[in-house]
Design an enzyme around this catalytic site. Structure first.
Site, PDB file in Angstrom:
ATOM      1  N   LYS A  22      97.103  -6.308  82.336  1.00  0.00           N
ATOM      2  CA  LYS A  22      97.583  -4.956  82.019  1.00  0.00           C
ATOM      3  C   LYS A  22      96.432  -3.952  82.135  1.00  0.00           C
ATOM      4  O   LYS A  22      96.577  -2.896  82.740  1.00  0.00           O
ATOM      5  CB  LYS A  22      98.126  -4.918  80.597  1.00  0.00           C
ATOM      6  N   ASN A  23      95.270  -4.317  81.575  1.00  0.00           N
ATOM      7  CA  ASN A  23      94.180  -3.337  81.498  1.00  0.00           C
ATOM      8  C   ASN A  23      93.374  -3.214  82.783  1.00  0.00           C
ATOM      9  O   ASN A  23      92.435  -2.429  82.851  1.00  0.00           O
ATOM     10  CB  ASN A  23      93.278  -3.651  80.297  1.00  0.00           C
ATOM     11  N   ARG A  92      98.875   6.030  76.295  1.00  0.00           N
ATOM     12  CA  ARG A  92      97.549   6.659  76.273  1.00  0.00           C
ATOM     13  C   ARG A  92      96.902   6.563  77.632  1.00  0.00           C
ATOM     14  O   ARG A  92      96.102   7.390  78.009  1.00  0.00           O
ATOM     15  CB  ARG A  92      96.672   5.921  75.275  1.00  0.00           C
ATOM     16  N   CYS A 116      96.980   6.169  67.860  1.00  0.00           N
ATOM     17  CA  CYS A 116      98.013   5.129  67.750  1.00  0.00           C
ATOM     18  C   CYS A 116      97.701   4.329  66.490  1.00  0.00           C
ATOM     19  O   CYS A 116      96.796   4.664  65.732  1.00  0.00           O
ATOM     20  CB  CYS A 116      98.015   4.238  68.990  1.00  0.00           C
ATOM     21  N   ARG A 121      91.703   7.206  68.592  1.00  0.00           N
ATOM     22  CA  ARG A 121      91.618   7.133  70.055  1.00  0.00           C
ATOM     23  C   ARG A 121      91.179   8.466  70.682  1.00  0.00           C
ATOM     24  O   ARG A 121      91.845   9.046  71.506  1.00  0.00           O
ATOM     25  CB  ARG A 121      92.953   6.680  70.655  1.00  0.00           C
ATOM     26  N   PRO A 122      90.061   9.030  70.262  1.00  0.00           N
ATOM     27  CA  PRO A 122      89.604  10.299  70.850  1.00  0.00           C
ATOM     28  C   PRO A 122      89.309  10.148  72.335  1.00  0.00           C
ATOM     29  O   PRO A 122      89.177   9.032  72.844  1.00  0.00           O
ATOM     30  CB  PRO A 122      88.327  10.600  70.076  1.00  0.00           C
ATOM     31  N   ILE A 123      89.204  11.285  73.036  1.00  0.00           N
ATOM     32  CA  ILE A 123      88.878  11.220  74.476  1.00  0.00           C
ATOM     33  C   ILE A 123      87.638  12.055  74.788  1.00  0.00           C
ATOM     34  O   ILE A 123      87.402  12.428  75.932  1.00  0.00           O
ATOM     35  CB  ILE A 123      90.076  11.714  75.320  1.00  0.00           C
ATOM     36  N   ASP A 124      86.815  12.312  73.775  1.00  0.00           N
ATOM     37  CA  ASP A 124      85.616  13.142  73.983  1.00  0.00           C
ATOM     38  C   ASP A 124      84.706  12.589  75.075  1.00  0.00           C
ATOM     39  O   ASP A 124      84.132  13.346  75.867  1.00  0.00           O
ATOM     40  CB  ASP A 124      84.851  13.287  72.671  1.00  0.00           C
ATOM     41  N   LEU A 125      84.611  11.259  75.178  1.00  0.00           N
ATOM     42  CA  LEU A 125      83.715  10.671  76.189  1.00  0.00           C
ATOM     43  C   LEU A 125      84.282  10.878  77.598  1.00  0.00           C
ATOM     44  O   LEU A 125      83.539  11.123  78.563  1.00  0.00           O
ATOM     45  CB  LEU A 125      83.498   9.183  75.900  1.00  0.00           C
ATOM     46  N   ASP A 305      90.724  -6.904  71.446  1.00  0.00           N
ATOM     47  CA  ASP A 305      92.146  -7.160  71.725  1.00  0.00           C
ATOM     48  C   ASP A 305      92.553  -8.591  71.390  1.00  0.00           C
ATOM     49  O   ASP A 305      93.740  -8.921  71.460  1.00  0.00           O
ATOM     50  CB  ASP A 305      92.477  -6.882  73.200  1.00  0.00           C
ATOM     51  N   ARG A 397     105.088  -4.187  75.693  1.00  0.00           N
ATOM     52  CA  ARG A 397     104.171  -3.238  76.343  1.00  0.00           C
ATOM     53  C   ARG A 397     103.097  -3.985  77.126  1.00  0.00           C
ATOM     54  O   ARG A 397     102.593  -3.496  78.140  1.00  0.00           O
ATOM     55  CB  ARG A 397     103.492  -2.337  75.294  1.00  0.00           C
TER      56      ARG A 397
HETATM   57  C1  EPZ Z   1      90.739   0.019  76.578  1.00  0.00           C
HETATM   58  O1  EPZ Z   1      91.084   1.119  75.736  1.00  0.00           O
HETATM   59  C2  EPZ Z   1      91.916  -0.939  76.519  1.00  0.00           C
HETATM   60  N1  EPZ Z   1      93.098  -0.281  77.060  1.00  0.00           N
HETATM   61  C3  EPZ Z   1      92.169  -1.369  75.075  1.00  0.00           C
HETATM   62  O2  EPZ Z   1      93.237  -2.315  75.092  1.00  0.00           O
HETATM   63  C4  EPZ Z   1      90.907  -2.056  74.556  1.00  0.00           C
HETATM   64  O3  EPZ Z   1      91.109  -2.398  73.188  1.00  0.00           O
HETATM   65  C5  EPZ Z   1      89.708  -1.104  74.690  1.00  0.00           C
HETATM   66  O4  EPZ Z   1      89.577  -0.670  76.061  1.00  0.00           O
HETATM   67  C6  EPZ Z   1      88.408  -1.777  74.261  1.00  0.00           C
HETATM   68  O5  EPZ Z   1      88.186  -2.911  75.031  1.00  0.00           O
HETATM   69  C7  EPZ Z   1      93.232  -0.169  78.416  1.00  0.00           C
HETATM   70  O6  EPZ Z   1      92.370  -0.572  79.165  1.00  0.00           O
HETATM   71  C8  EPZ Z   1      94.502   0.457  78.908  1.00  0.00           C
HETATM   72  P1  EPZ Z   1      87.485   2.542  74.730  1.00  0.00           P
HETATM   73  P2  EPZ Z   1      90.149   2.444  75.722  1.00  0.00           P
HETATM   74  O7  EPZ Z   1      87.479   3.879  75.352  1.00  0.00           O
HETATM   75  O8  EPZ Z   1      89.697   2.742  77.106  1.00  0.00           O
HETATM   76  C9  EPZ Z   1      86.117   5.148  71.059  1.00  0.00           C
HETATM   77  C10 EPZ Z   1      95.257  -3.291  74.423  1.00  0.00           C
HETATM   78  O9  EPZ Z   1      95.675  -3.821  73.381  1.00  0.00           O
HETATM   79  N2  EPZ Z   1      86.213   6.248  72.015  1.00  0.00           N
HETATM   80  O10 EPZ Z   1      86.498   1.508  75.182  1.00  0.00           O
HETATM   81  O11 EPZ Z   1      90.862   3.484  74.972  1.00  0.00           O
HETATM   82  C11 EPZ Z   1      87.504   4.629  70.670  1.00  0.00           C
HETATM   83  O12 EPZ Z   1      88.042   5.409  69.619  1.00  0.00           O
HETATM   84  C12 EPZ Z   1      94.440  -2.013  74.356  1.00  0.00           C
HETATM   85  O13 EPZ Z   1      95.455  -3.755  75.586  1.00  0.00           O
HETATM   86  C13 EPZ Z   1      85.697   7.489  71.667  1.00  0.00           C
HETATM   87  O14 EPZ Z   1      85.170   7.670  70.563  1.00  0.00           O
HETATM   88  O15 EPZ Z   1      88.928   1.892  74.858  1.00  0.00           O
HETATM   89  C14 EPZ Z   1      87.234   3.222  70.246  1.00  0.00           C
HETATM   90  O16 EPZ Z   1      86.768   3.223  68.905  1.00  0.00           O
HETATM   91  C15 EPZ Z   1      94.200  -1.559  72.926  1.00  0.00           C
HETATM   92  N3  EPZ Z   1      85.786   8.513  72.552  1.00  0.00           N
HETATM   93  C16 EPZ Z   1      86.099   2.790  71.172  1.00  0.00           C
HETATM   94  O17 EPZ Z   1      85.511   4.000  71.663  1.00  0.00           O
HETATM   95  C17 EPZ Z   1      86.352   8.350  73.787  1.00  0.00           C
HETATM   96  O18 EPZ Z   1      86.390   9.324  74.573  1.00  0.00           O
HETATM   97  C18 EPZ Z   1      86.563   1.941  72.352  1.00  0.00           C
HETATM   98  O19 EPZ Z   1      87.404   2.734  73.140  1.00  0.00           O
HETATM   99  C19 EPZ Z   1      86.876   7.086  74.125  1.00  0.00           C
HETATM  100  C20 EPZ Z   1      86.792   6.047  73.232  1.00  0.00           C
END
Ligand code: EPZ
Length: 420
Positions: A22-23, A92, A116, A121-125, A305, A397
């Site tokens: 999926k990812n 998302r 969620c 789940r911020p998107i600042d990065l 995960d 999902r």
């Molecule tokens: C991906 O989510 C996966 N989803 C998630 O899988 C997985 O848990 C996660 O990576 C970590 O491995 C998909 O690939 C579709 P991150 P993503 O950005 O990209 C913080 C599942 O069950 N963060 O690495 O959202 C965030 O809040 C899902 O299949 C910021 O602060 O993960 C979290 O604490 C759940 N700012 C951490 O980083 C940002 O702009 C990891 O998030 C982005 C993230």
């Protein structure tokens, strides 16, 4: 809403082929927007997150057609850079489309994806990365308006190795003249798979899997046939299903190299695991032994995960184990449901202390996210009596017909409509 009805006590045994990840599929579907030619993706699981992403692409003007496990995407008629609000809120991962759409139109508008169950789940990065490429970003009324008229390649530095933000910048820079470097990039296997896909389209991306990724922009990318990597989290979940029932499983088309952290924990719990090139075989003792401690962290650390599935194994293992969730702020939301089944879990912030019990009892429980729903099913496979797991739609999902796969291994599980 459908629910799963599980009767526990069966020992799982048999073999299973692992579907596409999926990812990996979600960012790869987004990356199809980078070419006007046809893309064929094979071994694509039938999961709602993937179907929703396909629907978003159709709304933008792409053709997305499924034929069995092959999905064909053609984005030559892409006619808008505005993401549909309703669908964007549903998943998302629509945020992954920011980069590719900016690459095509130099403009993009997307709904601010909400949080969620597992966290804000911020998107600042994501936005920091795109700003480093010269994108002008305005956030207003829950929408994000991006102007990429002055986009350029450059140096991107992430404070945290975000998976999605890394993927967004890889896609945004794939056709930008010059070299973009992403520092402190996420190292997950799905990042390497996206690199493989972009390069198969004629891109020039190097370094995925390491801390720095280099993207040398290409004027255009071409169509391709591609098979995304197998799903390491589905594979890990199925290994846990065999482990919790004292069973045996033979996983075919398994992403062996990306399962090492999971295998290590399962061995610590007393499982015997043998690996071949694309195969993992596990046999479990009648009762597992608790590992002392598990900490989640970005790859190659233990994957967040798989955390709740390991929590499920601890609830009925011999001894006491500790789990620390370092990636998301609220990923123990299923502890309460597990306690209804007799689990003994103590929560304190990002730490769970689990004392294994001899017997778990079936009960009606409710999933709150896809991995927690899968973990409740694992408990149902072990518990005495009947367990009903509500909100099967959340499990769907990310798991393609999980009940069929588990039944084929000998589980007593069926799907019913709520209220039946
Ligand atoms: C991906 O989510 C996966 N989803 C998630 O899988 C997985 O848990 C996660 O990576 C970590 O491995 C998909 O690939 C579709 P991150 P993503 O950005 O990209 C913080 C599942 O069950 N963060 O690495 O959202 C965030 O809040 C899902 O299949 C910021 O602060 O993960 C979290 O604490 C759940 N700012 C951490 O980083 C940002 O702009 C990891 O998030 C982005 C993230």
């Amino acid at each position: 809403m459908d629910e799963f009805v599980v009767r526990g006590g069966r020992r799982l045994e048999g073999s299973l082929q692992v579907d596409g990840a999926k990812n990996a599929v979600l960012p790869i579907l987004a990356a199809c927007v980078l070419t006007r030619e046809t893309v064929h993706l094979h071994q694509v699981p039938l999961i709602t997150d993937g179907e929703n992403m396909g629907q978003i692409l159709r709304t933008l003007g792409c053709s997305v057609v499924r034929d069995g496990s092959t999905v064909t995407v053609r984005a030559d008629d892409l006619h808008t850079y505005e993401m549909p609000d309703r669908l964007s809120k549903q998943i998302r991962s629509s945020i992954f489309l920011l980069g590719p759409i900016l690459s095509r139109f130099r403009r993009a508008t997307v709904t601010y994806p909400g949080g969620c169950e597992i966290g804000l789940r911020p998107i600042d990065l994501h936005l920091t990365g795109l700003r480093a490429l010269g994108v002008d970003i305005r956030e207003e009324g829950g929408m994000i308006h991006c102007d990429g008229a002055k986009m350029h390649s450059g140096e991107v530095h992430f404070d945290y190795p975000s998976v999605g933000a890394t993927e967004n910048v890889m896609m945004a820079s794939a056709c930008l003249p010059g070299v973009t470097r992403i520092h402190n990039a996420a190292r997950e296997p799905e990042i390497s798979d996206l690199q493989g896909f972009l390069n198969a389209m004629g891109g020039c991306v190097r370094g995925a899997g390491g801390h720095t990724i280099e993207v040398e922009g290409r004027p255009a990318l071409h169509g391709v046939e591609y098979t995304p990597m197998p799903d390491r989290i589905v594979a890990g979940t199925m290994l846990c299903a065999a482990a919790i029932t004292g069973g045996e499983i033979d996983l075919k088309r398994a992403p062996v190299s990306s399962l090492t952290a999971i295998d290590a924990k399962l061995r610590e719990m007393g499982c015997r695991i043998r690996e071949e090139k694309h195969r993992v075989m596990l046999s479990a003792p009648r009762r597992l032994t608790a590992f002392s401690k598990l900490q989640t962290s970005p790859y190659p650390g233990f994957p967040t995960d798989m955390q709740v599935q390991m929590l499920a194994l601890l609830t009925c293992a011999r001894g006491t184990g500790v789990i620390v969730e370092n990636v998301f702020e609220n990923r123990f939301t299923h502890a309460g449901e597990m306690s209804r089944m007799g689990a003994s879990i103590l929560l304190s912030g990002r730490t769970a202390v689990v004392r294994g019990v001899e017997t778990l009892w079936g009960a009606p429980v409710t999933a709150r996210d896809l991995r927690g729903g899968a973990a409740l099913i694992l408990l149902g496979l072990k518990a005495a009596g009947e367990t009903r797991v509500a909100r099967a739609d959340l499990v769907d999902r990310g798991y393609d017909a999980i009940e069929d796969k588990l039944s084929a291994l000998g589980a007593d599980i069926r799907r019913i409509s709520s209220g039946e």
